[in-house]
Design a protein around this motif. Sequence first.
Motif, PDB file in Angstrom:
ATOM      1  N   CYS A 188      -6.668 -44.367 -89.584  1.00 25.47           N
ATOM      2  CA  CYS A 188      -7.649 -44.599 -88.509  1.00 25.47           C
ATOM      3  C   CYS A 188      -7.431 -43.630 -87.352  1.00 25.47           C
ATOM      4  O   CYS A 188      -8.388 -43.080 -86.801  1.00 25.47           O
ATOM      5  N   ALA A 189      -6.167 -43.406 -86.996  1.00 23.85           N
ATOM      6  CA  ALA A 189      -5.868 -42.450 -85.925  1.00 23.85           C
ATOM      7  C   ALA A 189      -6.326 -41.047 -86.321  1.00 23.85           C
ATOM      8  O   ALA A 189      -6.854 -40.298 -85.483  1.00 23.85           O
ATOM      9  N   SER A 190      -6.154 -40.697 -87.573  1.00 23.53           N
ATOM     10  CA  SER A 190      -6.601 -39.381 -88.058  1.00 23.53           C
ATOM     11  C   SER A 190      -8.118 -39.270 -87.982  1.00 23.53           C
ATOM     12  O   SER A 190      -8.660 -38.213 -87.624  1.00 23.53           O
ATOM     13  N   ALA A 191      -8.810 -40.349 -88.318  1.00 23.24           N
ATOM     14  CA  ALA A 191     -10.275 -40.349 -88.264  1.00 23.24           C
ATOM     15  C   ALA A 191     -10.755 -40.156 -86.825  1.00 23.24           C
ATOM     16  O   ALA A 191     -11.659 -39.342 -86.565  1.00 23.24           O
ATOM     17  N   VAL A 192     -10.154 -40.873 -85.900  1.00 26.19           N
ATOM     18  CA  VAL A 192     -10.539 -40.741 -84.485  1.00 26.19           C
ATOM     19  C   VAL A 192     -10.240 -39.333 -83.989  1.00 26.19           C
ATOM     20  O   VAL A 192     -11.053 -38.721 -83.282  1.00 26.19           O
ATOM     21  N   LEU A 200     -15.645 -36.921 -92.837  1.00 25.44           N
ATOM     22  CA  LEU A 200     -14.207 -37.073 -92.999  1.00 25.44           C
ATOM     23  C   LEU A 200     -13.724 -38.384 -92.385  1.00 25.44           C
ATOM     24  O   LEU A 200     -12.949 -39.135 -92.995  1.00 25.44           O
ATOM     25  N   ALA A 201     -14.188 -38.684 -91.184  1.00 26.70           N
ATOM     26  CA  ALA A 201     -13.788 -39.917 -90.509  1.00 26.70           C
ATOM     27  C   ALA A 201     -14.235 -41.141 -91.304  1.00 26.70           C
ATOM     28  O   ALA A 201     -13.472 -42.108 -91.441  1.00 26.70           O
ATOM     29  N   ILE A 255     -11.918 -34.040 -81.942  1.00 30.50           N
ATOM     30  CA  ILE A 255     -11.810 -32.579 -82.025  1.00 30.50           C
ATOM     31  C   ILE A 255     -13.174 -31.939 -82.242  1.00 30.50           C
ATOM     32  O   ILE A 255     -13.466 -30.868 -81.708  1.00 30.50           O
ATOM     33  N   SER A 256     -14.042 -32.591 -83.005  1.00 30.39           N
ATOM     34  CA  SER A 256     -15.345 -31.987 -83.317  1.00 30.39           C
ATOM     35  C   SER A 256     -16.385 -32.208 -82.219  1.00 30.39           C
ATOM     36  O   SER A 256     -17.445 -31.584 -82.262  1.00 30.39           O
ATOM     37  N   ALA A 257     -16.087 -33.057 -81.241  1.00 25.76           N
ATOM     38  CA  ALA A 257     -17.059 -33.328 -80.171  1.00 25.76           C
ATOM     39  C   ALA A 257     -17.406 -32.028 -79.451  1.00 25.76           C
ATOM     40  O   ALA A 257     -16.530 -31.247 -79.074  1.00 25.76           O
ATOM     41  N   GLY A 258     -18.694 -31.794 -79.268  1.00 23.20           N
ATOM     42  CA  GLY A 258     -19.152 -30.611 -78.564  1.00 23.20           C
ATOM     43  C   GLY A 258     -19.219 -29.356 -79.417  1.00 23.20           C
ATOM     44  O   GLY A 258     -19.565 -28.285 -78.913  1.00 23.20           O
ATOM     45  N   LYS A 259     -18.874 -29.457 -80.678  1.00 25.03           N
ATOM     46  CA  LYS A 259     -18.940 -28.295 -81.585  1.00 25.03           C
ATOM     47  C   LYS A 259     -20.348 -28.223 -82.175  1.00 25.03           C
ATOM     48  O   LYS A 259     -21.233 -29.002 -81.838  1.00 25.03           O
ATOM     49  N   ASN A 260     -20.553 -27.315 -83.100  1.00 21.31           N
ATOM     50  CA  ASN A 260     -21.865 -27.195 -83.724  1.00 21.31           C
ATOM     51  C   ASN A 260     -22.149 -28.408 -84.619  1.00 21.31           C
ATOM     52  O   ASN A 260     -21.252 -29.181 -84.942  1.00 21.31           O
ATOM     53  N   LYS A 261     -23.394 -28.542 -85.014  1.00 23.25           N
ATOM     54  CA  LYS A 261     -23.824 -29.718 -85.775  1.00 23.25           C
ATOM     55  C   LYS A 261     -23.099 -29.837 -87.107  1.00 23.25           C
ATOM     56  O   LYS A 261     -22.793 -30.942 -87.556  1.00 23.25           O
ATOM     57  N   PHE A 262     -22.818 -28.722 -87.752  1.00 31.63           N
ATOM     58  CA  PHE A 262     -22.112 -28.762 -89.033  1.00 31.63           C
ATOM     59  C   PHE A 262     -20.704 -29.338 -88.854  1.00 31.63           C
ATOM     60  O   PHE A 262     -20.259 -30.161 -89.645  1.00 31.63           O
ATOM     61  N   ALA A 263     -19.992 -28.895 -87.828  1.00 29.92           N
ATOM     62  CA  ALA A 263     -18.628 -29.380 -87.580  1.00 29.92           C
ATOM     63  C   ALA A 263     -18.645 -30.879 -87.275  1.00 29.92           C
ATOM     64  O   ALA A 263     -17.783 -31.633 -87.750  1.00 29.92           O
ATOM     65  N   VAL A 264     -19.622 -31.318 -86.508  1.00 34.38           N
ATOM     66  CA  VAL A 264     -19.723 -32.749 -86.176  1.00 34.38           C
ATOM     67  C   VAL A 264     -20.031 -33.552 -87.441  1.00 34.38           C
ATOM     68  O   VAL A 264     -19.413 -34.598 -87.686  1.00 34.38           O
ATOM     69  N   ALA A 265     -20.958 -33.078 -88.254  1.00 31.55           N
ATOM     70  CA  ALA A 265     -21.315 -33.789 -89.488  1.00 31.55           C
ATOM     71  C   ALA A 265     -20.123 -33.846 -90.449  1.00 31.55           C
ATOM     72  O   ALA A 265     -19.843 -34.894 -91.046  1.00 31.55           O
ATOM     73  N   ALA A 266     -19.411 -32.740 -90.578  1.00 33.85           N
ATOM     74  CA  ALA A 266     -18.243 -32.717 -91.461  1.00 33.85           C
ATOM     75  C   ALA A 266     -17.165 -33.671 -90.950  1.00 33.85           C
ATOM     76  O   ALA A 266     -16.539 -34.399 -91.730  1.00 33.85           O
ATOM     77  N   SER A 267     -16.946 -33.693 -89.657  1.00 31.53           N
ATOM     78  CA  SER A 267     -15.952 -34.597 -89.075  1.00 31.53           C
ATOM     79  C   SER A 267     -16.353 -36.052 -89.240  1.00 31.53           C
ATOM     80  O   SER A 267     -15.507 -36.916 -89.471  1.00 31.53           O
ATOM     81  N   MET A 268     -17.641 -36.323 -89.115  1.00 28.59           N
ATOM     82  CA  MET A 268     -18.110 -37.700 -89.306  1.00 28.59           C
ATOM     83  C   MET A 268     -17.907 -38.146 -90.756  1.00 28.59           C
ATOM     84  O   MET A 268     -17.494 -39.270 -91.011  1.00 28.59           O
TER      85      MET A 268
END
Length: 180
Positions: A24-28, A48-49, A33-46
């Motif tokens: 859970c800590a890794s997901a958060v 992964l989370a 880390i991806s906040a404020g990045k491009n849409k692809f990075a945010v989607a990939a992080s979501m």
Amino acid sequence: MAIYFISPLTSDAVEAGLYAAVLCASAVTALVISAGKNKFAVAASMALAAGLFFAAYRIAQPADIPADDGFWLPYDTESFNMAVSSGSPVIIDFFAEWCAPCKKLDRITFSDTRVRSALEKTVRLKVDLTIYETPESTELREKFGVSGVPTTIYLDSSGRERFRYEGFFHRKKFSGNFRK
């Protein structure tokens, strides 16, 4: 690694909870880390989370089969001798409370319904080697040639050793030898 090393000192539930907390800590962290990045990075992080949260949920689920459900009998010389003299096959599991692979063996392999079904007509004995250097433990280790835990020995109906496992093993490996 810290969880792995303290796991022999904790219950399975605490260990699972700690692993779930790390996931859970890794997901958060991935989301922050991806906040404020491009849409692809945010989607990939979501994605992964979401995967990490799902894995944490699965790990935190309680085991289906209780640890002490009567499947195993505690080893004693009389039970062993009676089983061998009656022509029953015997499986002996040498374990210790402090042994992480022993707990994994119980949780994964010996809780599998196919393994339990295969061993239904077998006398199932557990030898507790938690206190490793007692005279009784030493005698049993020498008698069966056990150098460490977990060790699982299968004796056929004539009392002859057919196979032995040292360390953790999966159901498929056991089933292959058991069929032979």
